[in-house]
Design a protein around this motif. Structure first.
Motif, PDB file in Angstrom:
ATOM      1  N   ASP A 138     -11.662 -41.345  18.366  1.00  0.00           N
ATOM      2  CA  ASP A 138     -12.966 -41.275  17.489  1.00  0.00           C
ATOM      3  C   ASP A 138     -13.560 -39.796  17.523  1.00  0.00           C
ATOM      4  OD1 ASP A 138     -15.041 -42.738  16.057  1.00  0.00           O
ATOM      5  OD2 ASP A 138     -16.260 -41.818  17.661  1.00  0.00           O
ATOM      6  N   ARG A 139     -13.984 -39.485  16.337  1.00  0.00           N
ATOM      7  CA  ARG A 139     -14.444 -38.178  16.253  1.00  0.00           C
ATOM      8  C   ARG A 139     -15.719 -37.796  17.163  1.00  0.00           C
ATOM      9  NH1 ARG A 139     -12.675 -33.309  13.463  1.00  0.00           N
ATOM     10  NH2 ARG A 139     -14.245 -31.923  13.503  1.00  0.00           N
ATOM     11  N   THR A 140     -16.530 -38.814  17.260  1.00  0.00           N
ATOM     12  CA  THR A 140     -17.613 -38.704  18.140  1.00  0.00           C
ATOM     13  C   THR A 140     -17.421 -38.579  19.584  1.00  0.00           C
ATOM     14  OG1 THR A 140     -19.127 -39.697  16.479  1.00  0.00           O
ATOM     15  CG2 THR A 140     -20.033 -39.555  18.790  1.00  0.00           C
TER      16      THR A 140
END
Length: 437
Positions: free
Chosen positions: A142-144
């Protein structure tokens, strides 16, 4: 050749020097291995990091770790930025000036402030780096989550590089921070030479030979620019201490031709990058923006090089003015009983040193500007961009300066053990000689 082999034997016959050299090689190896470790959660096969302008300069300083999305992607550069900021604050704010004059305790406080500021700068740069250079298709998580973990990893990587630099300074040879930057630059040299040779082919082997000869003379010119000094004679008055008469010696105040080092080039490159970035955002809206964008992005054009050289000359005078204080030098000479023959102590001495400094700064600034724009001329002659970058600019000056410093330290060990120096013609002079900046 025999003398060279004998010098190598003398170097490794000194136990302390041998240990320091091996420690330096070990720390450098650790740094180089770290530049090939990709950030966790990123797919290296899908990375397409663009390194143009200032980003290309940063990628050169960290040995390609920036374009590889390595855990050392930011390298030691946040520490350099923090150090420059603290140095400027020391010149501007009385609080930092007082701290600098406190001696060893003041320097420890400044170093601690620099380290804390380095962490803050690294965190900000890490977020910007992740958001602008790592494409979404290259992420495996996930990007976060990737952003949060990478900020900690990149910050830890910069702190580790800073620790390696300090260990090289304490346990190895040379200035550790400068050594890490130099190794990152030199690591790209073999590939650049091989790429240039392949681009020329067997039919143009003579041209490639001429290019290598030209590179040799450019390096020699950079050595002259780095070591050139203007020596001002200083006479010390005789003093009676007890039953002895001390003093009366003549020494010299060496003012460097290029007292600003590579900082004017770095400042000028950063300033040239900003309008290029702004114009690039509006390049599609008008032809004027597109023209201005090409002006600030095409480093081979004569308007770009003319403006670049002008900024370097301006920044050289500016950085020399804030780094070398003729009034302070005059006051220190007066307190120690020294004077310049034919010049009155005090204000007259300060004005004399300032005049000499202005006279040598102009040719030094012009020579520095010439060295900075040489890579563009090399590119116009058909050289590859990677190979042309070694014909001048920040990379060449950093390599020359660090090598001279390292050779000077090695020679000091040899002379202490009553061995011959590295150079038969005379002692190696590093950047540490001259006015402290």
């Amino acid at each position: 050749m025999n003398r060279f082999i004998e010098t190598i034997k003398n170097i490794f016959s000194i136990e302390e020097l041998r240990t320091r050299i091996l420690n330096t090689l070990l720390f450098i190896t650790v740094f180089r291995l770290g530049t090939h470790i990709v950030l966790p959660g990123a797919d290296p096969s899908r990375l397409n990091v663009q390194t143009n302008g200032l980003l290309g300069l940063l990628d050169a300083f960290v040995g390609g770790a920036f374009s590889k999305a390595s855990i050392f992607a930011l390298g030691i550069m946040p520490y350099i930025s923090a150090s420059i900021a603290i140095q400027l604050l020391t010149l501007a704010l009385p609080y930092f000036q007082k701290m600098q004059k406190e001696g060893e305790s003041g320097r420890k406080k400044l170093n601690q402030i620099t380290r804390v500021l380095t962490i803050a700068v690294t965190a900000v740069q890490a977020i910007t780096y992740i958001r602008t250079t790592i494409p979404a298709e290259a992420l495996l998580i996930d990007r976060t989550l990737f952003t949060i973990s990478s900020v900690f990893v990149l910050t830890a990587g910069t702190i580790f590089c800073m620790w390696l630099g300090e260990r090289i300074t304490d346990k190895g040879i040379g200035n550790g921070i400068s050594m890490i930057i130099m190794i990152g630059i030199v690591s790209r040299l073999p590939g650049a030479i091989i790429g240039e040779a392949q681009s020329r082919g067997t039919s143009s082997i003579f041209i490639f030979f001429l290019e290598m000869v030209a590179l040799f003379f450019v390096i020699m010119g950079a050595v002259l620019l780095t070591q050139a000094v203007r020596r001002i004679p200083i006479q010390y008055a005789k003093q009676v201490v007890g039953n002895k008469v001390v003093g009366g010696q003549r020494q010299y105040l060496p003012l460097k031709l290029n007292a600003a080092g590579v900082m004017p080039i770095i400042f000028a490159q950063a300033l040239m990058f900003i309008p290029g970035f702004v114009f690039q955002m509006g390049a599609e809206k008008s032809e004027t923006m597109a023209t201005l964008n090409s002006l600030f992005q095409d480093y081979t054009s004569w308007p770009y090089n003319l403006l670049f050289a002008f900024l370097i000359i301006v920044f050289t005078f500016f950085y020399t003015a804030i780094s070398v204080n003729p009034t302070q030098i005059s006051d220190d000479m007066k307190r120690s009983g020294g004077f310049i023959p034919g010049v009155k102590p005090g204000l007259a001495t300060s004005e004399y040193i300032g005049t000499v400094l202005d006279h040598i700064t102009l040719p030094g600034a012009v020579m520095l500007a010439v060295v900075a724009i040489l890579p563009s001329f090399a590119s116009q002659l058909g050289m590859t961009s990677a190979f042309a970058s070694f014909f001048g600019g920040t990379s060449l000056l950093i390599m020359v300066g660090v090598v001279l410093d390292t050779l000077q330290q090695i020679e000091s060990y040899l002379l202490m053990r009553r061995y011959e120096g590295l150079m038969q013609s005379g002692r190696v002079k590093g950047r540490t000689e001259g006015v402290t900046v």
